[in-house]
Design an enzyme around this catalytic site. Structure first.
Site, PDB file in Angstrom:
ATOM      1  N   CYS A   1       0.818  -1.206   0.000  1.00  0.00           N
ATOM      2  CA  CYS A   1       0.000   0.000   0.000  1.00  0.00           C
ATOM      3  C   CYS A   1       0.854   1.258   0.000  1.00  0.00           C
ATOM      4  O   CYS A   1       1.703   1.438   0.874  1.00  0.00           O
ATOM      5  CB  CYS A   1      -0.905  -0.020   1.234  1.00  0.00           C
ATOM      6  SG  CYS A   1      -1.813   1.512   1.489  1.00  0.00           S
TER       7      CYS A   1
ATOM      8  N   TYR B   1      -5.550   6.734  -8.969  1.00  0.00           N
ATOM      9  CA  TYR B   1      -6.749   5.989  -8.596  1.00  0.00           C
ATOM     10  C   TYR B   1      -7.974   6.499  -9.354  1.00  0.00           C
ATOM     11  O   TYR B   1      -8.857   5.716  -9.710  1.00  0.00           O
ATOM     12  CB  TYR B   1      -6.976   6.079  -7.086  1.00  0.00           C
ATOM     13  CG  TYR B   1      -6.016   5.234  -6.296  1.00  0.00           C
ATOM     14  CD1 TYR B   1      -6.313   3.915  -5.980  1.00  0.00           C
ATOM     15  CD2 TYR B   1      -4.784   5.737  -5.890  1.00  0.00           C
ATOM     16  CE1 TYR B   1      -5.426   3.130  -5.273  1.00  0.00           C
ATOM     17  CE2 TYR B   1      -3.883   4.957  -5.185  1.00  0.00           C
ATOM     18  CZ  TYR B   1      -4.211   3.652  -4.880  1.00  0.00           C
ATOM     19  OH  TYR B   1      -3.327   2.866  -4.193  1.00  0.00           O
TER      20      TYR B   1
END
Length: 329
Positions: free
Chosen positions: A51, A182
């Site tokens: 992450c 994203y």
């Protein structure tokens, strides 16, 4: 991860991507004003190498030398709709917290916690309860509230003389680059995707220009701004270029940013926190709505990150008046 990690759905057909930025707002501070005072050995930082948001906290903890003050637990690269899990540990149980899922620490404090179970998160070891998962404040407070436990020679990641400009630079990097990839990957319409794509590459062009004449984002030394940009750049060619359709250019085809990213990767505290296999496994396996086959690509070759970068010609001292962190124990 902050993309609704435990909710299972990422792409909403016909819509643009909107990140949920509502996190547990508590902070760990010297004065303990939120009920969580700075105290060595009390808290455990839970992360996943996959992450990018968690990767920030891993790097900052290393740069500041907080390893003895704040323990760290690593989740595996994949998770289901419920939670990140400790499948890298023997028996799938965190050896300090004694839990299998990060969700358990959230539910111990909030039995009906309604949002995604995200990393990084800090857990209070004595109670087993989550303290916070507010990732921008976690690294900020490592720098400003935990100074008593910084190693000798720790760099100043929030220098006063550039702080106002740095806040503006970091905000643009977050909205346009960190979150921009994203918005491309989870766009639910062609229109939303193309708008996100254009914004992302406009920002990358701005960074190419900015970094052409300075070694780091704020000048001669590494700051928090560099940490925040690096974790996205490290994942760009391995994931975002193909998986998220950010394919105008690879990072390796943007000469200034590519050299800058390699410079940081080869700086102690940065490259050793990157695990490309875990990164690729996470994105290509967990995001089944984007990659339903679950096939994980083999490339690119990680050795490319060790090629000479030539950024020394711009001068600068990465750690300022400080020193590099010692090798990981």
């Amino acid at each position: 991860m902050t993309t609704d990690a435990a909710k299972g759905s990422y792409v909403e057909p016909g819509k643009g991507y909107d990140r949920d930025m509502n996190y547990i707002p508590d902070r760990i501070t010297r004065d303990g004003r939120d009920g969580w005072p700075v105290e060595a050995g009390r808290y455990r930082l839970i992360v996943a190498r996959a992450c990018p948001w968690a990767n920030r906290s891993i790097i900052v903890r290393r740069l500041l030398g907080l390893e003895d003050a704040i323990s760290i637990g690593y989740c595996g690269p994949t998770h289901d709709e419920r939670s990140w899990t400790f499948d890298l540990d023997p028996g799938g149980v965190d050896p300090v917290l004694g839990i299998e899922r990060l969700q358990q620490a959230f539910f111990k404090r909030y039995p009906d916690y309604p949002r995604g179970i995200t990393v990084p998160a800090i857990v209070d070891v004595p109670t087993g309860q989550v303290v916070t998962n507010d990732f921008p404040w976690i690294t900020h407070d490592f720098s400003t509230e935990w100074t008593e436990f910084h190693r000798e020679g720790a760099p100043d990641l929030w220098p006063d003389d550039v702080r106002d400009e740095m806040e503006e630079v970091m905000q643009r990097i977050f909205t346009e680059v960190n979150n921009g990839v994203y918005r491309c990957g989870f766009a639910g319409s062609q229109t939303a995707y193309e708008a996100a794509y254009d914004r992302l590459f406009a920002a990358l062009d701005w960074l190419e220009e900015r970094l052409a004449t300075r070694r780091f984002l704020m000048g001669d030394t590494i700051t928090e701004a560099d940490v925040r940009l690096f974790t996205t750049l490290a994942r760009f060619d391995a994931v975002y270029h193909g998986h998220f359709k950010c394919n105008r250019q690879k990072l390796a085809e943007m000469p200034v940013l590519w050299a800058y990213a390699r410079d940081l990767f080869q700086t102690p505290g940065f490259g050793e926190t990157i695990d490309f296999d875990q990164i690729k496994t996470h994105y290509y396996v967990v995001h089944s709505d984007i990659n339903p086959t679950g096939i994980v690509p083999k490339g690119p070759e990680p050795e490319l990150w060790l090629a000479p970068h030539g950024r020394e010609e711009l001068g600068g001292r990465p750690f300022g008046d400080g020193t590099a962190p010692l090798p990981e124990r």
